[in-house]
Design a protein around this motif. Structure first.
Motif, short mmCIF file in Angstrom:
data_model
loop_
_atom_site.label_atom_id
_atom_site.label_comp_id
_atom_site.label_asym_id
_atom_site.label_seq_id
_atom_site.Cartn_x
_atom_site.Cartn_y
_atom_site.Cartn_z
N ASP A 198 11.49 -58.98 -41.01
CA ASP A 198 12.82 -59.05 -40.42
C ASP A 198 12.72 -58.34 -39.08
O ASP A 198 12.56 -57.11 -39.03
CB ASP A 198 13.83 -58.35 -41.32
CG ASP A 198 15.23 -58.32 -40.71
OD1 ASP A 198 15.41 -58.83 -39.58
OD2 ASP A 198 16.14 -57.74 -41.34
N PRO A 199 12.79 -59.04 -37.95
CA PRO A 199 12.61 -58.39 -36.65
C PRO A 199 13.56 -57.23 -36.39
O PRO A 199 13.27 -56.37 -35.55
CB PRO A 199 12.83 -59.53 -35.66
CG PRO A 199 12.54 -60.78 -36.42
CD PRO A 199 12.99 -60.49 -37.82
N ALA A 200 14.66 -57.19 -37.11
CA ALA A 200 15.63 -56.12 -36.89
C ALA A 200 15.05 -54.74 -37.20
O ALA A 200 15.57 -53.72 -36.72
CB ALA A 200 16.88 -56.36 -37.73
N VAL A 201 13.99 -54.67 -38.01
CA VAL A 201 13.41 -53.37 -38.37
C VAL A 201 12.38 -52.90 -37.34
O VAL A 201 11.87 -51.78 -37.46
CB VAL A 201 12.77 -53.40 -39.78
CG1 VAL A 201 13.77 -53.91 -40.81
CG2 VAL A 201 11.47 -54.20 -39.81
N VAL A 202 12.07 -53.71 -36.36
CA VAL A 202 11.06 -53.33 -35.36
C VAL A 202 11.66 -52.30 -34.40
O VAL A 202 12.71 -52.53 -33.78
CB VAL A 202 10.57 -54.57 -34.58
CG1 VAL A 202 9.62 -54.16 -33.46
CG2 VAL A 202 9.88 -55.55 -35.53
N ASP A 203 11.00 -51.17 -34.28
CA ASP A 203 11.49 -50.09 -33.42
C ASP A 203 11.12 -50.30 -31.95
O ASP A 203 11.81 -49.77 -31.07
CB ASP A 203 10.92 -48.75 -33.89
CG ASP A 203 11.46 -48.34 -35.25
OD1 ASP A 203 12.68 -48.24 -35.38
OD2 ASP A 203 10.64 -48.14 -36.18
N ALA A 218 3.27 -40.34 -34.99
CA ALA A 218 4.15 -39.24 -34.57
C ALA A 218 5.52 -39.30 -35.23
O ALA A 218 6.27 -38.32 -35.19
CB ALA A 218 4.30 -39.27 -33.06
N GLY A 219 5.87 -40.43 -35.80
CA GLY A 219 7.20 -40.58 -36.39
C GLY A 219 8.24 -41.09 -35.42
O GLY A 219 9.43 -41.15 -35.74
N HIS A 220 7.81 -41.48 -34.21
CA HIS A 220 8.75 -42.07 -33.26
C HIS A 220 9.15 -43.48 -33.69
O HIS A 220 10.24 -43.95 -33.36
CB HIS A 220 8.12 -42.13 -31.86
CG HIS A 220 7.74 -40.79 -31.33
ND1 HIS A 220 6.89 -40.63 -30.26
CD2 HIS A 220 8.09 -39.53 -31.72
CE1 HIS A 220 6.72 -39.34 -30.01
NE2 HIS A 220 7.44 -38.66 -30.87
N TYR A 221 8.22 -44.15 -34.35
CA TYR A 221 8.47 -45.49 -34.88
C TYR A 221 8.12 -45.51 -36.37
O TYR A 221 7.25 -44.79 -36.83
CB TYR A 221 7.56 -46.54 -34.22
CG TYR A 221 7.54 -46.62 -32.72
CD1 TYR A 221 8.72 -46.57 -31.97
CD2 TYR A 221 6.33 -46.80 -32.04
CE1 TYR A 221 8.68 -46.68 -30.59
CE2 TYR A 221 6.29 -46.90 -30.66
CZ TYR A 221 7.47 -46.84 -29.93
OH TYR A 221 7.43 -46.95 -28.56
N ASP A 222 8.77 -46.40 -37.09
CA ASP A 222 8.30 -46.79 -38.42
C ASP A 222 7.57 -48.13 -38.35
O ASP A 222 6.59 -48.34 -39.05
CB ASP A 222 9.47 -46.89 -39.41
CG ASP A 222 9.94 -45.54 -39.89
OD1 ASP A 222 9.13 -44.59 -39.89
OD2 ASP A 222 11.13 -45.42 -40.25
N VAL A 223 8.07 -49.01 -37.51
CA VAL A 223 7.49 -50.35 -37.36
C VAL A 223 7.42 -50.68 -35.87
O VAL A 223 8.43 -50.56 -35.16
CB VAL A 223 8.35 -51.43 -38.08
CG1 VAL A 223 7.73 -52.80 -37.89
CG2 VAL A 223 8.49 -51.10 -39.57
N ALA A 224 6.24 -51.05 -35.41
CA ALA A 224 6.07 -51.43 -34.00
C ALA A 224 5.23 -52.69 -33.92
O ALA A 224 4.40 -52.97 -34.80
CB ALA A 224 5.41 -50.31 -33.21
#
Length: 381
Positions: free
Chosen positions: A44-49, A105-111
């Motif tokens: 689901d692209p909405a989860v991409v940070d 680092a925790g800046h993203y979950d999904v990239a």
């Protein structure tokens, strides 16, 4: 501790200059690869940070932050941001490194990391236009002439005693290995079909199964009269894109994704900027030291075939086994779409590791201005 894993990796076919992908806008080419990545990963692209996208010639249709334009062109939600990276030929490999650092680092979950280049539509060197990117202070140190990669490749050939016959034989091998990979279906699981105005493109365009060193020997050496570097033993000018989905093991489990590889080690180095092509040698040393691994621990190497002399000089320094070096062919046969090449090479290496059960794989590539990235992937069983 958080880690960084890749759960999907997709690339377009690679088109020749003026070839099958030349009528596709760079953002549309990227969008089709992003859409294929989402489909294959059930993402689901909405989860991409964030989408981190490599592109070298950021001018014309490849400007205005092509990462953002591409994801919106793919129909992804407006809430998804994107940023564009330029580390010359290593731009999309650097995008993988930035994505990995972000999730650890925790800046993203999904990239999403990747890149694009349409060298048909935006020719190499277009970004500078009529202006030189070299100022007075740079000129005082290195001269005011833009470094020439072809002359750098010639100098490497001289320093490592690589004659024309050896370069052409290597190039023949690249084409034959790529042709064998095509015949064996080795690229099938990584290539996304690209719709163009002239039909659907499913395969790399530049591979020449009938390539021979004898034929290559007849090509002129444009960079140096009496030299050894020709178009035949250099990378092809190409169009293409690739994308990888980067997350952590914990987040992958949450979404039901099966990691392919872990991003074990990621480094970057600077090197002499006029020759500019020797960086993979110290980059490999730095990566192996950081990883506490030796050459013998690596089961597959992807050393970008910007020029045959670059790859062979690297091999002469490390003694990597012939069969493990660019086992499916490289940029001489497949093509080198600059900003997309690091992600393309990573995609090819990761799928090869999975197909062959290879624990560690290393990719490295020289970059304009005298730099190089190196990345070590570890197979996730």
């Amino acid at each position: 501790m958080r880690d960084a894993v890749i759960v999907a990796a997709v690339r377009s076919p690679i088109g020749k200059r003026g070839g099958v992908l030349s009528k596709v806008h760079s953002a549309d080419l990227s969008a089709r690869v992003l859409a294929a990545l989402a489909e294959r990963a059930s993402l689901d692209p909405a989860v991409v940070d964030d989408v981190i996208w490599g592109c070298v010639s950021q001018v014309g249709e490849q400007t205005f932050d092509i990462a953002r334009t591409s994801l919106l062109s793919a129909g992804w939600p407006e809430s998804v941001p994107g940023t564009t990276v330029d580390r010359q030929c290593g731009s999309s490999q650097q995008a993988i490194h930035f994505a990995a650092a972000g999730v650890i680092a925790g800046h993203y979950d999904v990239a999403v990391a990747g890149g694009v280049e349409s060298m048909s539509r935006i020719p190499m060197g277009s970004a500078a236009g009529t202006q030189s990117p070299l100022g007075d202070l740079y000129a005082k140190r290195y001269g005011n002439t833009m470094p020439n990669q072809g002359l750098g490749a010639e100098q490497i050939a001289r320093e490592w005693s690589l004659d024309r016959g050896r370069l052409d034989a290597y190039s023949e091998r690249s084409h034959h290995r790529a042709a064998a990979a095509v015949a064996d279906g080795a690229f099938d699981s990584q290539i996304a079909e690209i719709e163009t105005p002239d039909g659907v493109v499913r395969a790399d365009e530049g591979v020449r199964p009938d390539c021979s060193a004898e034929t290559l020997a007849g090509l002129r050496t444009p960079f140096l009269e009496g030299g050894v570097v020709s178009a035949g033993n250099s990378s092809q000018i190409s169009d293409g894109a690739a994308a990888l989905l980067v997350t952590t093991s914990e987040v992958a489990k949450k979404y039901g994704w099966s990691p392919l590889v872990r991003i074990h080690t990621a480094v970057v180095v600077g090197s002499e900027p006029n020759i500019m092509l020797t960086g993979p040698i110290p980059a490999t040393a730095k990566a192996l030291t950081r990883a506490n691994l030796g050459i013998g621990d690596i089961g597959a190497f992807e050393v970008n075939e910007a020029f045959a002399s670059v790859t062979l000089a690297w091999q002469s320094e490390y003694g990597a086994p012939e069969e493990a070096l660019n086992p499916l062919g490289g940029a001489i046969a497949l093509g080198h779409p600059l900003g997309g090449s690091g992600a393309r090479i990573g995609t090819t290496l990761i799928h090869h590791m999975k197909d062959r059960g290879i624990r560690y794989g290393l990719q490295t590539m020289c970059e304009g201005g005298g730099q190089a990235n190196a990345t070590i992937f570890e197979l996730v069983e």
